[in-house]
Design a protein around this motif. Structure first.
Motif, PDB file in Angstrom:
ATOM      1  N   ILE A 152      -1.223  13.746  -1.152  1.00  0.00           N
ATOM      2  CA  ILE A 152      -0.459  12.501  -1.265  1.00  0.00           C
ATOM      3  C   ILE A 152      -1.423  11.327  -1.102  1.00  0.00           C
ATOM      4  O   ILE A 152      -2.166  11.255  -0.112  1.00  0.00           O
ATOM      5  N   ALA A 153      -1.418  10.421  -2.074  1.00  0.00           N
ATOM      6  CA  ALA A 153      -2.252   9.224  -1.981  1.00  0.00           C
ATOM      7  C   ALA A 153      -1.751   8.333  -0.858  1.00  0.00           C
ATOM      8  O   ALA A 153      -0.545   8.100  -0.721  1.00  0.00           O
ATOM      9  N   ALA A 154      -2.673   7.844  -0.043  1.00  0.00           N
ATOM     10  CA  ALA A 154      -2.273   7.002   1.093  1.00  0.00           C
ATOM     11  C   ALA A 154      -3.434   6.158   1.567  1.00  0.00           C
ATOM     12  O   ALA A 154      -4.535   6.674   1.765  1.00  0.00           O
ATOM     13  N   GLU A 155      -3.201   4.871   1.722  1.00  0.00           N
ATOM     14  CA  GLU A 155      -4.165   3.993   2.380  1.00  0.00           C
ATOM     15  C   GLU A 155      -3.854   3.826   3.863  1.00  0.00           C
ATOM     16  O   GLU A 155      -4.708   3.424   4.649  1.00  0.00           O
ATOM     17  N   VAL A 156      -2.604   4.111   4.224  1.00  0.00           N
ATOM     18  CA  VAL A 156      -2.163   3.993   5.615  1.00  0.00           C
ATOM     19  C   VAL A 156      -1.354   5.233   5.971  1.00  0.00           C
ATOM     20  O   VAL A 156      -0.508   5.675   5.192  1.00  0.00           O
ATOM     21  N   CYS A 157      -1.624   5.793   7.139  1.00  0.00           N
ATOM     22  CA  CYS A 157      -0.807   6.893   7.660  1.00  0.00           C
ATOM     23  C   CYS A 157      -0.460   6.580   9.107  1.00  0.00           C
ATOM     24  O   CYS A 157      -1.348   6.342   9.939  1.00  0.00           O
ATOM     25  N   VAL A 158       0.813   6.557   9.412  1.00  0.00           N
ATOM     26  CA  VAL A 158       1.284   6.291  10.773  1.00  0.00           C
ATOM     27  C   VAL A 158       1.733   7.606  11.392  1.00  0.00           C
ATOM     28  O   VAL A 158       2.568   8.318  10.807  1.00  0.00           O
ATOM     29  N   LEU A 159       1.204   7.934  12.563  1.00  0.00           N
ATOM     30  CA  LEU A 159       1.554   9.168  13.250  1.00  0.00           C
ATOM     31  C   LEU A 159       2.667   8.902  14.261  1.00  0.00           C
ATOM     32  O   LEU A 159       2.488   8.123  15.205  1.00  0.00           O
ATOM     33  N   GLY A 160       3.789   9.532  14.034  1.00  0.00           N
ATOM     34  CA  GLY A 160       4.896   9.442  14.976  1.00  0.00           C
ATOM     35  C   GLY A 160       5.281  10.842  15.423  1.00  0.00           C
ATOM     36  O   GLY A 160       6.385  11.309  15.169  1.00  0.00           O
ATOM     37  N   VAL A 161       4.336  11.510  16.091  1.00  0.00           N
ATOM     38  CA  VAL A 161       4.496  12.929  16.406  1.00  0.00           C
ATOM     39  C   VAL A 161       4.699  13.157  17.901  1.00  0.00           C
ATOM     40  O   VAL A 161       4.361  14.212  18.431  1.00  0.00           O
ATOM     41  N   GLY A 162       5.254  12.171  18.567  1.00  0.00           N
ATOM     42  CA  GLY A 162       5.594  12.340  19.969  1.00  0.00           C
ATOM     43  C   GLY A 162       4.601  11.704  20.917  1.00  0.00           C
ATOM     44  O   GLY A 162       3.578  11.136  20.515  1.00  0.00           O
ATOM     45  N   VAL A 163       4.914  11.802  22.200  1.00  0.00           N
ATOM     46  CA  VAL A 163       4.069  11.222  23.245  1.00  0.00           C
ATOM     47  C   VAL A 163       3.851  12.249  24.345  1.00  0.00           C
ATOM     48  O   VAL A 163       4.598  13.225  24.477  1.00  0.00           O
ATOM     49  N   THR A 164       2.829  12.014  25.134  1.00  0.00           N
ATOM     50  CA  THR A 164       2.586  12.797  26.341  1.00  0.00           C
ATOM     51  C   THR A 164       2.496  11.839  27.522  1.00  0.00           C
ATOM     52  O   THR A 164       2.142  10.665  27.354  1.00  0.00           O
ATOM     53  N   PRO A 165       2.840  12.290  28.727  1.00  0.00           N
ATOM     54  CA  PRO A 165       2.765  11.396  29.889  1.00  0.00           C
ATOM     55  C   PRO A 165       1.339  10.887  30.116  1.00  0.00           C
ATOM     56  O   PRO A 165       0.376  11.644  30.039  1.00  0.00           O
ATOM     57  N   LYS A 223       0.829  -1.203   0.000  1.00  0.00           N
ATOM     58  CA  LYS A 223       0.000   0.000   0.000  1.00  0.00           C
ATOM     59  C   LYS A 223       0.872   1.265   0.000  1.00  0.00           C
ATOM     60  O   LYS A 223       2.076   1.216   0.251  1.00  0.00           O
ATOM     61  N   ASN A 224       0.213   2.396  -0.291  1.00  0.00           N
ATOM     62  CA  ASN A 224       0.865   3.695  -0.174  1.00  0.00           C
ATOM     63  C   ASN A 224       0.796   4.142   1.281  1.00  0.00           C
ATOM     64  O   ASN A 224      -0.301   4.272   1.836  1.00  0.00           O
ATOM     65  N   VAL A 225       1.941   4.368   1.869  1.00  0.00           N
ATOM     66  CA  VAL A 225       2.013   4.685   3.291  1.00  0.00           C
ATOM     67  C   VAL A 225       2.609   6.077   3.471  1.00  0.00           C
ATOM     68  O   VAL A 225       3.621   6.421   2.848  1.00  0.00           O
ATOM     69  N   VAL A 226       1.971   6.870   4.308  1.00  0.00           N
ATOM     70  CA  VAL A 226       2.502   8.163   4.724  1.00  0.00           C
ATOM     71  C   VAL A 226       2.841   8.075   6.206  1.00  0.00           C
ATOM     72  O   VAL A 226       2.051   7.538   7.002  1.00  0.00           O
ATOM     73  N   ILE A 227       3.994   8.578   6.559  1.00  0.00           N
ATOM     74  CA  ILE A 227       4.415   8.609   7.959  1.00  0.00           C
ATOM     75  C   ILE A 227       4.611  10.065   8.349  1.00  0.00           C
ATOM     76  O   ILE A 227       5.339  10.807   7.673  1.00  0.00           O
ATOM     77  N   VAL A 228       3.952  10.487   9.407  1.00  0.00           N
ATOM     78  CA  VAL A 228       4.069  11.861   9.886  1.00  0.00           C
ATOM     79  C   VAL A 228       4.982  11.862  11.105  1.00  0.00           C
ATOM     80  O   VAL A 228       4.671  11.242  12.127  1.00  0.00           O
ATOM     81  N   SER A 236       5.937  -1.948   1.404  1.00  0.00           N
ATOM     82  CA  SER A 236       4.853  -1.097   0.924  1.00  0.00           C
ATOM     83  C   SER A 236       5.087  -0.669  -0.518  1.00  0.00           C
ATOM     84  O   SER A 236       6.213  -0.716  -1.021  1.00  0.00           O
ATOM     85  N   ALA A 237       4.010  -0.211  -1.165  1.00  0.00           N
ATOM     86  CA  ALA A 237       4.139   0.296  -2.536  1.00  0.00           C
ATOM     87  C   ALA A 237       4.928   1.591  -2.561  1.00  0.00           C
ATOM     88  O   ALA A 237       5.724   1.833  -3.485  1.00  0.00           O
ATOM     89  N   SER A 238       4.720   2.433  -1.563  1.00  0.00           N
ATOM     90  CA  SER A 238       5.471   3.689  -1.463  1.00  0.00           C
ATOM     91  C   SER A 238       5.494   4.132  -0.010  1.00  0.00           C
ATOM     92  O   SER A 238       4.589   3.812   0.769  1.00  0.00           O
ATOM     93  N   ILE A 239       6.531   4.859   0.351  1.00  0.00           N
ATOM     94  CA  ILE A 239       6.655   5.435   1.685  1.00  0.00           C
ATOM     95  C   ILE A 239       6.977   6.921   1.517  1.00  0.00           C
ATOM     96  O   ILE A 239       7.971   7.276   0.875  1.00  0.00           O
ATOM     97  N   THR A 240       6.147   7.771   2.110  1.00  0.00           N
ATOM     98  CA  THR A 240       6.412   9.207   2.134  1.00  0.00           C
ATOM     99  C   THR A 240       6.437   9.659   3.588  1.00  0.00           C
ATOM    100  O   THR A 240       5.496   9.392   4.343  1.00  0.00           O
ATOM    101  N   VAL A 241       7.510  10.333   3.969  1.00  0.00           N
ATOM    102  CA  VAL A 241       7.669  10.809   5.341  1.00  0.00           C
ATOM    103  C   VAL A 241       7.484  12.322   5.351  1.00  0.00           C
ATOM    104  O   VAL A 241       8.123  13.037   4.572  1.00  0.00           O
ATOM    105  N   ILE A 242       6.614  12.796   6.244  1.00  0.00           N
ATOM    106  CA  ILE A 242       6.331  14.218   6.384  1.00  0.00           C
ATOM    107  C   ILE A 242       7.013  14.738   7.646  1.00  0.00           C
ATOM    108  O   ILE A 242       6.795  14.191   8.739  1.00  0.00           O
ATOM    109  N   GLY A 243       7.842  15.768   7.520  1.00  0.00           N
ATOM    110  CA  GLY A 243       8.525  16.338   8.670  1.00  0.00           C
ATOM    111  C   GLY A 243       8.339  17.827   8.751  1.00  0.00           C
ATOM    112  O   GLY A 243       8.321  18.523   7.736  1.00  0.00           O
ATOM    113  N   ARG A 244       8.218  18.334   9.956  1.00  0.00           N
ATOM    114  CA  ARG A 244       7.999  19.772  10.111  1.00  0.00           C
ATOM    115  C   ARG A 244       9.303  20.560  10.118  1.00  0.00           C
ATOM    116  O   ARG A 244       9.294  21.784   9.989  1.00  0.00           O
TER     117      ARG A 244
END
Length: 576
Positions: free
Chosen positions: A398-411, A313-318, A335-343
């Protein structure tokens, strides 16, 4: 003071003596050798009981002070150490992930793992810093003439791990130590209590359905099943009388009545409480964040689901820090494609700096990962409740069937809002150097704890490292037992992408400069993080054991200056 070394050496198997007698001192023996006064090696008496296996491993003068060798003893191996003229021998592998300790850093009676920084006493084999739960075996060493002989029992050579002696509960002890959370801090705390003779009830209450597991592996081996990740099996907890209560989510704490309320309606009273509930992953407050395919990674089930959904699948990772980059690496060939989004302008910019971040971005790009930096998500769009597109803040789609959020954690501390415990503005629990809260019988540990970091002039920090969580758990246990032990460690973490590992030690928040030696393009480098003209942290790739050496330098209370690195970066380790 003893010297420090990272010298690698092996010795082929010498004379082997195998006895059929039982017993043997196994892990209890001391080191033979010289007394460090220049009087030369002393003959060491044979053990009272014969050892099952003995080998002549070298001659006394074959090894220099501060040297380590991996030696063959019968069909097993040991790490032979020479410091101040004395020999000692312990297990040759780190108990965390099996790294060869001979490639680590030796300093003042302990050896630090080259991979992830765990430390073991060369005299006892006991684990002294983390990660990992087990110690290593201790073997007998004796000197006969000019020969160094190492021996032990077969069972001690059969495994590189040794569980420290632990007690069990007693009906005569009515005290209860309740630990909330199912991570490294909780398990280390529970085991330390039993190791130090606490015979009351020990309870671990975790909201998860699984026994405590190795959480750092979730983003590195996403198809791992919970049982393969478990830190200990159920039998272990039963044997040592540690009651693990799963699917037990705490909802409030009464610090007057000393009790914890749980979601299932049960209340559990305590004499001592350790809160170690860890972090919870952040989501994005944008339209469409509830679509099927928008994923957070917190549990083995999350990892398994992402691994399955991402196939072809097309995967986006934030997010371009550790979770995001590790997930990208895992899925890159699936995956078919991996796109990583960074601030930011580069991955890991805040933690490792732009130079190192760009080098790791190039590595990922060479594996087919695409990056869109200096950007963010404005919306998720879907069809029939399923994700189809990710809309960025600059309008890009961006085409995506899956998006994984890796934008940090809170206590994970919402349940403490009415507890009266002192907390920071972002929800961490404030503790002192003994891991104690403002309530004398309540402690906090791991990702939720804001604690004074000794190497940063006791500045209050909140550090979400696996190694730190282990240390917190042990220090909390020791202080429950009145031992007045302070939290003193050097933060050490690691990340792994595409088979390459970055090691890191220190605390570089607010660093002002980065000096890089080696070759970033070849991914063989050392990065020195500078603040106030002092090296406050170090990261490396393909340069072991330099980060472990640096951690030992900091642990001994010494400093490394920017000018020393600029003048000759190859010489600083001689300080050890």
């Amino acid at each position: 003071m003893g010297g420090c070394s990272s010298k690698d050496g092996t010795v082929s198997q010498g004379d082997v003596r195998v006895t059929t007698g039982g017993g043997g001192a196994g892990g209890a023996g001391g080191a033979g050798g010289a007394n460090g006064t220049g009087a030369g090696p002393k003959a060491t008496p044979k053990p009272a009981k014969p050892l099952e296996v003995e080998s002549v491993v070298c001659k006394v003068d074959d090894m220099k002070d501060g040297e380590m060798r991996e030696v063959d003893v019968g069909k097993g191996k040991a790490l032979l150490v020479k410091e101040l003229g004395e020999f000692s021998a312990i297990g040759h592998k780190c108990t965390h992930y099996g790294a060869p300790l001979v490639k680590g850093a030796l300093c003042n009676g302990r050896v630090r793992c080259p991979w992830h920084g765990a430390c073991f006493s060369t005299k006892t084999g006991d684990i002294e810093d983390f990660p990992g739960l087990d110690s290593v075996p201790k073997f007998e060493v004796r000197i006969e003439g000019d020969k160094v002989i190492v021996g032990g029992n077969s069972k001690d050579f059969a495994s590189h791990k040794r569980v420290k002696t632990m007690c069990i509960g007693s009906p005569d002890d009515d005290k209860t130590a309740l630990i909330i959370g199912g991570g490294a801090a909780s398990v280390t705390c529970a085991e330390s209590l039993r190791q130090e003779g606490f015979k009351g009830q020990v309870i671990i209450a975790t909201k998860e359905k699984h026994l405590p597991y190795d959480r750092p592996k979730l983003s590195k081996a996403m198809d791992s099943k919970p049982e393969s990740l478990a830190l200990r099996n159920a039998d272990f907890f039963t044997i040592y009388d540690i009651n693990v209560m799963t699917e037990k989510e705490a909802t409030s704490i009464d610090t007057v009545l000393n009790s914890v309320s749980f979601l299932d309606g049960e209340n559990v009273s305590f004499d001592y409480l350790v809160i170690a509930t860890g972090g919870k992953p952040r989501s994005l407050n944008v339209p469409g964040n509830d679509l099927d395919g928008v994923c957070l990674l917190r549990s083995p089930e999350d990892g398994n689901s992402i691994a399955e959904k991402g196939q072809g699948k097309n995967v986006v990772i934030v997010g371009t820090s550790f979770i995001g980059m590790e997930v990208a690496a895992y899925l890159s060939d699936k995956s078919a494609s991996i796109t990583v989004i960074g601030r930011g302008s580069a991955p890991y910019k805040a933690s490792l700096g732009e130079k190192v971040g760009m080098a790791l971005q190039k590595l990922a790009e060479s594996k087919g990962v695409r990056f869109v930096m200096d950007n963010g998500v404005s919306e998720f769009k879907g069809e029939d409740g399923k994700l189809k597109k990710v809309i960025l803040k600059n309008g890009q789609t961006i085409a995506a069937e899956v998006c994984v959020l890796g934008v940090g954690v809170t206590p994970a501390t919402d349940f403490l809002s009415d507890s009266g415990l002192k907390m920071t503005d972002h929800g961490a629990v404030c503790v002192d150097k003994y891991m104690k809260t403002n309530k004398s019988n309540i402690y906090a540990a791991g990702d939720i704890a804001s604690f004074p970091l000794a190497m940063a002039d006791n500045r209050e920090v909140n550090i979400g490292h696996w190694q730190i969580a282990h240390g917190h758990g042990r220090v909390a246990a020791l202080n429950i037992l009145g031992q007045k032990v302070e939290m003193e460690t050097v933060p050490f973490f690691w990340t792994q992408i595409f088979g390459k590992s970055v090691r890191y030690a220190g605390f570089n928040e607010g660093f002002e400069d980065v000096i890089v030696t080696g070759d970033l393009n070849e991914l063989k480098f050392v990065a020195y993080y500078i603040k106030d003209e002092t090296v406050v942290a170090m990261a490396s790739m393909n340069s072991d054991p330099i980060v472990s050496q640096f951690a030992e330098l900091l642990a001994s209370g010494r400093e490394l200056s920017k000018s020393e690195i600029q003048s000759d970066p190859s010489q600083w380790s001689s300080k050890l």
